[in-house]
Write an enzyme that holds these catalytic residues in place. Structure first.
Site, mmCIF file in Angstrom:
data_model
loop_
_atom_site.group_PDB
_atom_site.id
_atom_site.type_symbol
_atom_site.label_atom_id
_atom_site.label_comp_id
_atom_site.label_asym_id
_atom_site.label_seq_id
_atom_site.Cartn_x
_atom_site.Cartn_y
_atom_site.Cartn_z
ATOM 1 N N ASP A 1 0.861 -1.165 0.000
ATOM 2 C CA ASP A 1 0.000 0.000 0.000
ATOM 3 C C ASP A 1 0.909 1.230 0.000
ATOM 4 O O ASP A 1 2.118 1.125 0.210
ATOM 5 C CB ASP A 1 -0.942 0.000 1.211
ATOM 6 C CG ASP A 1 -2.262 0.694 0.910
ATOM 7 O OD1 ASP A 1 -2.270 1.582 0.039
ATOM 8 O OD2 ASP A 1 -3.274 0.373 1.545
ATOM 9 N N ALA A 2 0.341 2.383 -0.252
ATOM 10 C CA ALA A 2 1.159 3.581 -0.455
ATOM 11 C C ALA A 2 2.092 3.835 0.729
ATOM 12 O O ALA A 2 1.624 4.030 1.858
ATOM 13 C CB ALA A 2 0.259 4.788 -0.688
#
Length: 742
Positions: A290-291
């Site tokens: 995820d980011a």
């Protein structure tokens, strides 16, 4: 279920991958593991500018006009393998041309985007859509979302979200299918199949990315990005099955979650990524962080710096670093010093290239054009499906004295509330490239269906979250002049979704005060809820004539709600998440474990002294404009072996006067076991349609092997003994029978 992961690997493709690996430099290999997004003025991220946008220091229009750096030079150098945030065909093809025609090796790009519930045609939020209990419909909406996204140059969606969510304070409950593992697994597989189809080289399809792996829906306190701590049994029995279903349905990619799980950040969790996902589920695709979640392992205190975080994550099984550039900065030194072996790096690159070959990007890197984009987005048939999906998502929670459906010839209707004449918040969180002008407000939907002689009096009444009550008088006046009051209240789109955790679950602002004033007029009060999570609304339940849970339904919100209000569609939705009486009950969910002192009249039992133990509305609950009768439950055989199949049959009759649909639900309880079991668990469901007076025999087949659990040694077992079978309209009602497993 056949595991489609078996189709991922073939000898011809692997030979091509080997040839590419022999040609690639270290920087080019690491580039395949790097995903970046367009940035402002060459910045790696836009955190400061995003914050200015959130704080209102710059407008959306100003933000959209800021010149972007698309990192063309990095693409040309082969140091970028995928990009996020590209949302139009022209720019996607322009950047793809640089990658294919100007980089040394010519490896095409992946273009990723969060297509959660539609791209331009916005469908109901996934939580709402799950209330239809129709995986096939979810498959269709995912298919249309893929078609639109691919037309705009996207070939990779960061969806579906399949987290089980038992805590409605967590904002991302809006993005999933609710609290149940059985239903969640069915919806998970359906959405993967809708996005990907049977052939990923089909240019109308996109790669699915199942998220957030794993147990993100159980973060402490319902706070986003928080910690998760649970037994391995709960992890495997409740939270992992939807991910396994997605893997077997062929999902090409997975996304690891932000949280740590039992002390190890998921971005560096070898047990999750390798032992479970790859070895147990047989997953052959790629995993993306995820980011920034790889770099955040440092903030977790699990790694001393980005370099150690990168090593831990890559070896755990995370191939692609989203957004932060941690791999690009750290992996060269790790390889040169011998800390990271070349074979481990090559294996990660292989998994990325394998997915690109599956997409057919090497044969057809340009999968769309501007004409296709223009002809696809918001097509009439897509909007029609959005209306159908929206009305099938609506749940009727209360209908006192059969107030609904309303007569279209009523003389005067008051339509009030901060969400009545609102388009933007109908779209919900993560609304892709949807635009508020595409949406139909509730006020517009009502005006479109009523008789031309009916007068509609509109008043906002109050804001969504502010304390301004200056409009209450106008709302009360509108109600006093009307025959019936429709109050549209709830949450704004920003109040749920990522970073949308709430400390309380009541109607925000002065909305309940508005409803109380409307109630004093004595007019029938129809409450339409627009929200992204279950709300705690005991006063509304007690005092409203009607409660219609409409969620955030997307572009066709107003039309779908009007269809239900005025009887053009008989509501058939059922809740897929429990509504708490109070936030103090949370977490509250239907399949809780049995306790030695269940709630009762005596003081020394599992209950509260200042409120009810039972929820406001249970899982599976939902009313119709007709009624249904359940009769003649039979279970065959009444005794079965652990490898047998049990059949449960029940007769359902439409005892009302109009056509209706019913979601028939089958629950099982293991009455005595070596480990405490849930009071009941959903094991099957079917949606049927019946004419007035019609009876249908509904048949369920349940594998005895599905009635087991993980013991103290983490071995899956099915123990002999008695099981209670319940078939009914929700998790609290129904007919009961007994099954014995030998």
């Amino acid at each position: 279920m056949y595991n489609k992961q078996l189709d991922f690997v073939n000898e011809k493709t692997e030979r091509k991958i080997n040839e590419l690996l022999e040609k690639m430099t270290l920087q080019e290999k690491i580039g395949q593991l790097t995903q970046i997004s367009p940035s402002i003025f060459g910045a790696w991220n836009m955190d400061q500018i995003i914050q200015q946008l959130v704080d209102g220091q710059i407008t959306v229009e100003e933000f959209e006009k800021m010149p972007r750096d698309y990192h063309e030079n990095e693409i040309r150098e082969g140091t970028v393998g995928s990009l996020g945030g590209i949302t139009n065909a022209k720019k996607a093809n322009e950047l793809q041309r640089i990658a294919v025609e100007e980089s040394r090796v010519g490896i095409p790009l992946l273009f990723g985007f969060d297509v959660i519930h539609g791209f331009r045609t916005i469908f109901p939020i996934p939580l709402a859509e799950s209330c239809g209990w129709e995986p096939e419909l979810a498959k269709k909406t995912a298919e249309i979302a893929a078609k639109e996204a691919s037309a705009a140059g996207i070939n990779w969606t960061f969806a579906p979200m399949v987290d089980i969510a038992r805590d409605p304070r967590w904002g991302r409950v809006a993005e999933g299918a609710g609290e149940d593992t059985c239903l969640g697994s069915a919806m998970s597989a359906a959405r993967v199949e809708g996005f990907q189809g049977d052939d990923l080289s089909n240019t109308d399809r996109v790669l699915a990315c199942v998220k957030h792996y794993a147990a993100y829906g159980a973060v402490a306190g319902g706070r986003d990005y928080n910690t998760t701590d649970m037994s391995l049994q709960t992890l495997h029995e409740v939270y992992l099955p939807p991910f396994e279903a997605a893997a077997k349905a062929g999902s090409a990619t997975f996304m690891c979650s932000f949280n740590d799980l039992n002390g190890v950040p998921c971005a560096a969790n070898k047990y999750l990524m390798s032992d479970i996902l790859r070895d147990k589920f047989g997953f052959k695709g790629l995993v993306v962080s995820d980011a920034n979640s790889i770099a955040e392992c440092v903030m977790h205190g699990h790694a001393k710096d980005d370099k150690e975080a990168s090593l831990n994550s890559l070896l755990a099984g995370v191939e692609v670093d989203m957004s932060h550039g941690t791999y690009r900065e750290s992996l060269p030194a790790l390889v040169s010093e011998g800390t990271l072996q070349q074979k481990d790096l090559d294996e990660a690159v292989r998994r990325v290239l394998r997915v690109k070959f599956m997409l057919g990007l090497f044969e057809k890197p340009y999968r769309t054009d501007e004409e296709k984009e223009a002809n696809t987005l918001l097509a009439a048939e897509h909007v029609e499906l959005a209306r159908e999906a929206s009305r099938r998502s609506i749940v009727l929670l209360k209908n006192e004295n059969n107030t609904l459906p309303l007569c279209k010839n009523v003389q005067k209707i008051a339509v009030v509330g901060p969400l009545a004449d609102n388009k933007a918040d109908m779209l919900g969180s993560w609304a892709g490239c949807g635009k508020q002008e595409d949406a139909v407000s509730v006020l517009e939907g009502i005006k479109a269906v009523i008789n031309k002689n009916t007068e509609v009096i509109y008043a906002k009444g109050c804001g969504i979250i502010d304390d301004d009550t200056g409009g209450l008088g106008q709302a009360v006046y509108a109600a006093e002049q009307s025959d019936i009051v429709i109050a549209v209240v709830g949450e704004s789109a920003e109040m749920s979704g990522e970073a949308g955790s709430r400390i309380d679950l009541v109607l925000p602002g002065k909305q309940e005060e508005l409803l109380r004033e409307l109630k004093k007029t004595g007019k029938p009060l129809v409450v339409v809820l627009i929200n992204g999570r279950p709300l705690s609304i005991p006063w509304v339940k007690e005092n409203a004539s009607v409660i219609l849970e409409a969620w955030q339904l997307g572009v066709q919100s107003g039309n779908a709600i009007a269809d239900v209000l005025f009887g053009d569609y008989n509501p058939s939705g059922k809740l897929t998440v429990t509504f708490p009486y109070s936030v103090g009950q949370v977490p509250v969910y239907y399949n809780h474990p049995m306790t030695g002192r269940p709630a009762g009249k005596i003081r020394f039992s599992s209950k509260y002294i200042d409120g009810p133990t039972e929820p406001l509305y249970p899982f599976g609950y939902g009313l119709s404009y007709t009624t249904f009768k359940y009769e003649n439950l039979s279970i065959n055989p009444s005794e079965a072996s652990v490898d047998g199949v049990i059949t449960a049959e029940v007769d359902i009759t439409n005892t009302g006067s109009i056509f209706g649909e019913e979601v028939v639900q089958l629950y099982v309880c293991d009455l005595v076991a070596s480990r405490v079991r849930p009071v009941k668990e959903l094991k099957g469901f079917k949606k049927i349609a019946l004419k007035p007076g019609e009876t249908q025999k509904v048949r369920f087949e349940v594998d005895a092997s599905s009635l087991g659990f993980y013991n103290e040694n983490m071995n899956y077992i099915v123990e002999p003994g008695e099981f209670k079978i319940c078939v009914g309209p929700n998790s609290t009602e129904g007919l009961e029978g007994v099954l014995r497993i030998l």
